[in-house]
Write a protein that holds these residues in place. Structure first.
Motif, PDB file in Angstrom:
ATOM      1  N   LEU A   1       0.830  -1.209   0.000  1.00  0.00           N
ATOM      2  CA  LEU A   1       0.000   0.000   0.000  1.00  0.00           C
ATOM      3  C   LEU A   1       0.863   1.257   0.000  1.00  0.00           C
ATOM      4  CD1 LEU A   1      -2.875  -0.979   2.466  1.00  0.00           C
ATOM      5  CD2 LEU A   1      -3.087  -0.517   0.015  1.00  0.00           C
TER       6      LEU A   1
ATOM      7  N   VAL B   1       1.953   1.910  -3.558  1.00  0.00           N
ATOM      8  CA  VAL B   1       0.865   2.482  -4.362  1.00  0.00           C
ATOM      9  C   VAL B   1       0.623   3.940  -3.991  1.00  0.00           C
ATOM     10  CG1 VAL B   1      -1.604   2.318  -4.873  1.00  0.00           C
ATOM     11  CG2 VAL B   1      -0.218   0.248  -4.750  1.00  0.00           C
ATOM     12  N   ARG B   2       0.658   4.257  -2.685  1.00  0.00           N
ATOM     13  CA  ARG B   2       0.456   5.643  -2.258  1.00  0.00           C
ATOM     14  C   ARG B   2       1.525   6.563  -2.857  1.00  0.00           C
ATOM     15  NH1 ARG B   2      -3.330   3.335  -0.356  1.00  0.00           N
ATOM     16  NH2 ARG B   2      -3.891   3.808  -2.499  1.00  0.00           N
TER      17      ARG B   2
ATOM     18  N   GLU C   1       0.736   7.177  -6.481  1.00  0.00           N
ATOM     19  CA  GLU C   1      -0.410   8.079  -6.627  1.00  0.00           C
ATOM     20  C   GLU C   1      -0.023   9.535  -6.379  1.00  0.00           C
ATOM     21  OE1 GLU C   1      -4.233   5.266  -5.462  1.00  0.00           O
ATOM     22  OE2 GLU C   1      -3.168   6.344  -3.882  1.00  0.00           O
TER      23      GLU C   1
ATOM     24  N   ARG D   1      -5.121   6.429 -11.965  1.00  0.00           N
ATOM     25  CA  ARG D   1      -5.774   6.346 -10.655  1.00  0.00           C
ATOM     26  C   ARG D   1      -7.093   5.584 -10.693  1.00  0.00           C
ATOM     27  NH1 ARG D   1      -3.844  12.045  -9.893  1.00  0.00           N
ATOM     28  NH2 ARG D   1      -2.000  11.877  -8.540  1.00  0.00           N
TER      29      ARG D   1
ATOM     30  N   LEU E   1      -4.635   1.749 -10.682  1.00  0.00           N
ATOM     31  CA  LEU E   1      -4.254   1.842  -9.272  1.00  0.00           C
ATOM     32  C   LEU E   1      -5.423   1.553  -8.334  1.00  0.00           C
ATOM     33  CD1 LEU E   1      -1.932   4.984  -9.394  1.00  0.00           C
ATOM     34  CD2 LEU E   1      -1.254   2.585  -9.150  1.00  0.00           C
TER      35      LEU E   1
ATOM     36  N   ASP F   1      -5.217  -1.312  -5.589  1.00  0.00           N
ATOM     37  CA  ASP F   1      -5.456  -1.011  -4.172  1.00  0.00           C
ATOM     38  C   ASP F   1      -6.460  -1.995  -3.572  1.00  0.00           C
ATOM     39  OD1 ASP F   1      -7.215   0.535  -2.014  1.00  0.00           O
ATOM     40  OD2 ASP F   1      -5.222   1.452  -2.026  1.00  0.00           O
ATOM     41  N   LYS F   2      -7.528  -2.271  -4.295  1.00  0.00           N
ATOM     42  CA  LYS F   2      -8.531  -3.224  -3.803  1.00  0.00           C
ATOM     43  C   LYS F   2      -7.936  -4.617  -3.637  1.00  0.00           C
ATOM     44  CE  LYS F   2     -11.931  -2.868  -6.706  1.00  0.00           C
ATOM     45  NZ  LYS F   2     -13.285  -3.095  -7.281  1.00  0.00           N
TER      46      LYS F   2
ATOM     47  N   ARG G   1      -5.781  -4.674  -0.448  1.00  0.00           N
ATOM     48  CA  ARG G   1      -6.573  -4.656   0.786  1.00  0.00           C
ATOM     49  C   ARG G   1      -7.296  -5.979   1.013  1.00  0.00           C
ATOM     50  NH1 ARG G   1      -6.640   0.325   2.952  1.00  0.00           N
ATOM     51  NH2 ARG G   1      -6.028   2.054   1.582  1.00  0.00           N
TER      52      ARG G   1
END
Length: 211
Positions: free
Chosen positions: A118, A121-122, A125, A134, A155, A159-160, A163
């Motif tokens: 994560l 990815v942050r 972004e 995005r 992205l 992200d999903k 998580r």
């Protein structure tokens, strides 16, 4: 089947293969359900001799009474050991402690990996070139996108997946999706476009993140 058995009795089709059903004289087909019941009873009897899977244990009434002498670190294992049937399956307290410890280690590893991915990815972004990546591509604006790009990624989807915790097993799997995201963008867009330039910058950035 000899031709004399059916000639003149049933229609003979050109090119057809005649088949017959043989009724064995020693089998009483009227008693098939009864025979199946006997066969099932026989098999269940043999299984009971080598297995305890048929035993139904009563529910656990008061787990607290079984925790005497168990250390705090062993309480969970001690509770499991008192579930009716666990001891009978030859589980020991040491076995359960080891199993629970391995599960906790695996959970910690998954949590650590999820946090790390994560963060990657942050950081992406936050880059100026990240805006085309995005969200999923809006195919109502570019109807032919899925005809050209067979495996889209973005992205938001990444992200999903992170998580959810089951998709990415390591950093390399994340890198593969991110690289594909850049390649998809370059494949669909003109080399002179801003989108293409963003994809090139993403590739350069990934080279610094995954070294």
């Amino acid at each position: 089947m000899p031709k004399g058995r059916y000639l003149g009795l049933i229609k003979d089709y050109d090119g057809g293969t005649m088949m017959e059903c043989y009724v064995h004289p020693s089998v009483d087909f009227a008693r098939v359900p009864e025979m199946l019941r006997y066969q099932r009873a026989f098999l269940e009897d043999r299984l009971r001799r080598i297995s305890r899977s048929h035993v139904v244990y009563p529910p656990l009434r008061d787990a607290a009474t079984y925790l005497a002498g168990a250390s705090r670190g062993q309480e969970a294992a001690a509770r499991l050991l008192q579930i009716p049937g666990v001891k009978e399956a030859n589980w020991t307290l040491a076995d359960l402690v080891a199993s629970l410890g391995a599960n906790r280690d695996a959970d910690r590893a998954r949590t650590s990996l999820r946090t790390e991915l994560l963060q990657v990815v942050r950081k992406i972004e936050d880059q100026n070139f990240a805006w085309p990546f995005r969200q999923p591509v809006d195919t109502s604006e570019v109807p032919d996108y899925l005809e050209i790009i067979k495996d889209p990624i973005d992205l938001f989807t990444i992200d999903k997946r992170i998580r959810k915790g089951e998709f990415y097993k390591n950093r390399e799997m994340l890198r593969t999706d991110l690289v594909r995201m850049a390649l998809n963008c370059k494949e669909y867009n003109d080399p002179n476009s801003t989108y293409y330039e963003c994809a090139v910058n993403l590739e350069k950035y990934l080279a610094t993140v995954f070294t």
